[in-house]
Design an enzyme around this catalytic site. Structure first.
Site, mmCIF file in Angstrom:
data_model
loop_
_atom_site.group_PDB
_atom_site.id
_atom_site.type_symbol
_atom_site.label_atom_id
_atom_site.label_comp_id
_atom_site.label_asym_id
_atom_site.label_seq_id
_atom_site.Cartn_x
_atom_site.Cartn_y
_atom_site.Cartn_z
ATOM 1 N N HIS A 465 -1.227 -3.362 12.698
ATOM 2 C CA HIS A 465 -2.485 -2.613 12.571
ATOM 3 C C HIS A 465 -2.332 -1.192 13.113
ATOM 4 O O HIS A 465 -2.659 -0.207 12.441
ATOM 5 C CB HIS A 465 -3.573 -3.380 13.326
ATOM 6 C CG HIS A 465 -4.907 -2.736 13.270
ATOM 7 N ND1 HIS A 465 -5.346 -1.874 14.242
ATOM 8 C CD2 HIS A 465 -5.891 -2.798 12.348
ATOM 9 C CE1 HIS A 465 -6.556 -1.446 13.921
ATOM 10 N NE2 HIS A 465 -6.914 -2.006 12.769
ATOM 11 N N CYS A 841 1.871 -0.328 -3.206
ATOM 12 C CA CYS A 841 0.978 0.297 -2.230
ATOM 13 C C CYS A 841 1.276 -0.194 -0.819
ATOM 14 O O CYS A 841 0.570 0.152 0.122
ATOM 15 C CB CYS A 841 -0.481 0.080 -2.594
ATOM 16 S SG CYS A 841 -0.935 -1.657 -2.653
HETATM 17 C C1 PEP Z 1 0.184 -4.968 1.567
HETATM 18 O O1 PEP Z 1 0.044 -6.132 1.929
HETATM 19 O O2 PEP Z 1 1.272 -4.500 1.190
HETATM 20 C C2 PEP Z 1 -0.962 -4.044 1.591
HETATM 21 C C3 PEP Z 1 -0.836 -2.821 1.139
HETATM 22 O O3 PEP Z 1 -2.125 -4.487 2.124
HETATM 23 P P1 PEP Z 1 -2.443 -4.633 3.674
HETATM 24 O O4 PEP Z 1 -1.383 -3.913 4.428
HETATM 25 O O5 PEP Z 1 -3.787 -4.060 3.868
HETATM 26 O O6 PEP Z 1 -2.419 -6.112 3.857
#
Ligand code: PEP
Ligand code: MG
Length: 892
Positions: A465, A841
């Site tokens: 986080h 992403c």
């Molecule tokens: C991922 O899991 O790669 C993502 C972009 O989402 P998050 O980091 O919010 O779980």
């Protein structure tokens, strides 16, 4: 000086190697046919080469310095006669196989002094120190004394004895460094110390001297310490060393003699600036070491200059420097001597430079037509520019490191330690910069993170986080500093060596290197100047994959625009609900017993979400914005402590015991694999309905004012086709309702986040139900490895150190495993739905190595934290240019 010393010195060695018994050499006389004669004399050994314009000489066989000297010779610059020994020759010398010293020495004038310098393939890999004045002995001292005076001759001899004693004979350096006397007294002391320590007189035979110098340099290169040092700088295990033996153009003598160093740029900024010093009657780099005595080069109000003292030599030097810049296509630092008014160029090395200077130098070279724009782009390492986007600890600042962790978000931040988000906010309210120190951060710390200038955590890795939010905010962040002791309740932080820091003590985070520093070392500001913009423009013209930003807030979106992102590739909506005014209706919604109660809570949230999205659409001005529907485990929205439970009980008008029971019932053993993402959208569909409505209403509002908006809606944590079908039906219904209510039309694109292994494997059946697929490689890595994103930091460095993982897979995409799932997903999706848009992403989207992979599997864009967008733009340009044959030039 004892006459017996002359001719002596071929004594035993203590290391068991054979001594150099070559006898006194008769040097050949210099003449017009000398080059040809020397070449002939050396021709039996192809590893020893006189540097001439046409001699076979390459950096990978003779080293960068030898190659550069040849280029200077080709430019017909006045370079003293130089002979290059290849890597093979030096390797043989290290193992005791010495070249023909007579042949080598006969290349030079009989009474010349020589110097030997290292020539590794990449100058950054270093090498043993240069040794000057080889050939100085008692006889030469006497002869030179007549010519240049006793003191000057003694200074030359003393320099050689000191260097030889320390670097060649390996005698105690203190004995020689601490000789305070200069001139003749210093020389006698040094020769005496040598004889006492080495138990033999100082060697007098130039052939013996040269032989021992070559051998000691060759062996120093092969030593373990030197090898480890250069490997740390990126050298291969078997990197070779060449040596260059050069006749010395003495900067000591009659008339205007001296030595100096010169370059044409400021090494910090890259702006043109004639820089360097000159010192009469000196050699080597004395002019830099003795700045109080040396002259400025150009006329200068601060003191006398070479331009005043020897204007012709000065003009000549400047001309040579510009010629070198133009023809060597690099900013060079030139080592020169002036002897009797005539200029000699001894050496040229690439000017050392900061990242900021490197960028401006490349741009200026291209603007001056010396290199192409593409080559300028290739000259800048993508990772190096992330330094320019943030304030940094100054390269020469005093650093007292108190701990280390993972460099999760780059930049330097200095502030007082605080241990809670509340304290961070209080500190910000007082106008005091603070560093938020937590074991790990959770969504509840968002406000504290906004208030802090940097974040330090004990736990977590590149996708924890704190790391993700830190990068998003451009907040320097060091995570997983597990060797420090975080005593949050006692409000103390204990450094790796036991130093105790308390609340209010000042520390500095270096999020670029992962170091935690005591106090406030000097820092340098970010540099998004005209040169940066120019180079990035050239990079954009070269690349063939789009770059978007992951942006959750208007501030992120503005940063994304500032860095020319081509849209938002991931807007995580859950962070929008942690504001004080939103968390309560959010909790009411979670606790609602009936659909009506839930609708009532969502009705409070709807206008807030609509305003969030309208703002994002406005900032992005028609560029695509991909909004991911709600993802986090619900319990993250529930209070964790008694006070929080009491507040919630008050807001809901329920007894604390009821609230506590409800909170407990929502707890999950493994929340990251629990009621998250689309699972929540299916079991509590009103949340997604509200978000879809907010997106569509914002679409119409923003389109009324500016470019038409086509929103992208993304479903997280999908693992089955049916999930998409179910949610799509509801979202279509919401779209139809909004169109009917507003009497206006719009379109939207629905996409799926491929972040579970099953979504990748079943991409062929999921793809026909959506317009785009974005690989969420953070969760995908977590699920492929069975490795917790938040806990991996505890053992990741051990795993990488012991070679279990070559890199942290949360940082650099694991092409073999996770990559196979991504490639399979991309391939299967395109097989059934050729027009589908593919992207990534996860945090890997900003990683230069991972971008090449994404492009290879046919992705249309990568999306990464806003501050990584420029790095990704440049990395993508490198990949495309490399494919068209533009290479990063070899370092001079
Ligand atoms: C991922 O899991 O790669 C993502 C972009 O989402 P998050 O980091 O919010 O779980
Ligand atoms: Mg995810």
């Amino acid at each position: 000086m004892s006459a017996e010393r002359a001719g002596g010195g071929q004594g035993r060695r203590r290391d068991g190697f054979p001594s150099c018994h070559t006898g006194v050499t008769a040097y050949a006389a210099r003449g017009p046919a000398k080059d040809a004669a020397v070449q002939k004399a050396l021709s039996h050994d192809r590893d020893i080469t006189l540097i001439t314009p046409s001699a076979p000489m390459k950096a990978p066989t003779h080293g960068g310095r030898a190659k550069c000297l040849q280029r200077l010779v080709r430019l017909e610059l006045p370079v003293p006669r130089t002979v290059a020994l290849s890597f093979d020759a030096v390797h043989r010398i290290a193992s005791g196989d010495l070249p023909d010293m007579n042949g080598l020495l006969s290349s030079f004038d009989e009474d010349a002094l020589l110097c030997v310098r290292p020539s590794s393939e990449d100058p950054d890999w270093g090498g043993p120190s240069a040794i000057l004045n080889i050939g100085m002995n008692d006889a030469r001292y006497v002869a030179l004394s007549d010519e240049i005076g006793h003191e000057a001759a003694a200074a030359l001899y003393l320099r050689f004895v000191q260097a030889y004693a320390i670097h060649v004979a390996r005698l105690d350096p203190d004995q020689f460094d601490e000789i305070d006397e200069t001139g003749q007294a210093g020389l006698s002391a040094a020769l005496g110390a040598y004889e006492e320590e080495a138990e033999e007189p100082f060697p007098q035979d130039p052939a013996v001297q040269l032989c021992e110098v070559l051998r000691s340099m060759a062996r120093a290169w092969e030593g373990t310490t030197a090898r480890l040092l250069r490997q740390a700088k990126g050298a291969p295990v078997d990197a070779g060393l060449g040596l260059v033996v050069q006749e010395m153009a003495l900067g000591i003598g009659r008339g205007e003699c001296g030595s100096g160093v010169l370059h044409l740029v400021n090494t910090e900024t890259g702006q043109p600036q004639l820089t360097g010093r000159y010192l009469s009657q000196s050699q080597g780099r004395d002019a830099l070491r003795q700045r109080h005595r040396s002259l400025y080069l150009e006329r200068d109000p601060r003191g006398p200059s070479l331009q005043d003292k020897a204007p012709e030599a000065f003009e000549q030097l400047i001309e040579y420097a510009h010629l070198m810049r133009r023809r060597l296509r690099e900013e060079m630092q030139i080592e020169f001597t002036i002897r009797g008014g005539a200029v000699h160029i001894l050496d040229g090395v690439r000017v050392e430079r900061s990242s900021r200077a490197a960028l401006r130098i490349a741009v200026r070279m291209a603007e001056d037509g010396i290199i192409s724009e593409q080559e300028a782009v290739m000259r800048i390492e993508p990772r190096a520019i992330s330094e320019l986007l943030h304030r940094q600890v100054a390269p020469n600042a005093q650093r007292v490191v108190i701990g280390r962790g993972i460099a999760a978000s780059p930049g330097a931040a200095t502030g007082r330690i605080v241990f809670s988000s509340a304290e961070a906010q209080a500190s910000a309210a007082r106008g005091e910069a603070c560093i938020l120190v937590r074991r790990e951060t959770s969504p509840e710390d968002i406000r504290g993170m906004h208030a802090a200038v940097g974040v330090l955590t004990e736990r977590g890795g590149m996708t924890s986080h704190a790391a993700v939010i830190g990068r998003g905010l451009g907040l320097p962040c060091v995570v997983g500093a597990a060797r420090m002791n975080f005593e949050i309740h006692k409000k103390t932080l204990v450094g790796e060596r036991g130093r105790v820091f308390r609340e209010g003590d000042v520390i500095t985070l270096d999020g670029t290197s992962g170091a935690v520093l005591e106090g406030s070392p000097e820092t340098v500001e970010a540099a998004l100047d005209d040169a940066f913009q120019t180079l990035m423009g050239w990079a954009d013209a070269a690349r063939d994959i789009d770059i978007r930003a992951n942006a959750d807030t208007p501030a992120d979106a503005n940063t994304a625009r500032r860095f020319s992102a081509q849209g938002i590739g991931l807007c995580r909506t859950e962070h929008m609900f942690f504001d004080a005014e939103r968390i309560t209706p959010m909790r009411e919604m979670i606790f609602a017993d009936t659909p009506e109660d839930r609708q009532a809570a969502l009705a409070v949230l709807l206008p807030m979400q609509r305003a969030d999205f309208t703002e994002l659409f406005r900032i992005m001005e028609g560029l695509p914005v991909c909004i991911r529907l709600f993802d986090p485990p619900l319990h993250e929205f529930l209070p964790q402590d008694r006070a929080g439970l009491r507040d919630l009980a008050e807001a809901l008008d329920l007894p604390v015991s009821d609230v506590t029971r409800r909170v407990e019932s929502l707890a999950e053993y493994n929340p990251m694999l629990g009621l998250r993402g689309v699972r929540l959208g299916i079991t509590v569909p009103e949340i997604y309905d509200m978000q879809a409505r907010a997106i569509f209403e914002a679409t119409l509002d923003a389109s009324r004012e500016g470019a038409p908006v086509v929103p992208e809606i993304m479903l997280p944590l999908v693992s089955a086709r049916r999930e998409v079908e179910l949610v799509r039906t509801r979202i279509d219904a919401v779209a139809a309702a909004v169109r009917a209510e507003r009497g206006r039309s719009f379109t939207y694109r629905l996409g799926v986040m491929a972040e579970t292994p099953r979504a990748c494997l079943r991409a062929d059946e999921i793809a026909p139900h959506c317009q785009f697929l974005s690989f969420g490689t953070n969760d995908l890595t977590q699920m492929t490895y069975g490795l917790s994103r938040d806990d991996a930091g505890r053992f990741m460095s051990d795993y990488v150190q012991q070679g279990v993982f070559s890199e942290d897979p949360f940082h650099v995409l694991d092409v073999d495993g996770v990559g196979e799932l991504v490639a399979t997903g991309a391939h299967r999706a395109r097989a059934t739905t050729p027009g589908i848009t593919l992207s990534i992403c996860g945090e890997h989207g900003g990683n230069p190595e991972s971008i090449a992979f994404c492009r290879d599997v046919g992705m249309d864009y990568v999306s990464c934290s806003p501050f990584r967008v420029p790095v990704a733009r440049l990395a993508a340009a490198h990949i495309a240019l490399r494919e068209t044959g533009v290479q990063r030039p070899a370092r001079l």
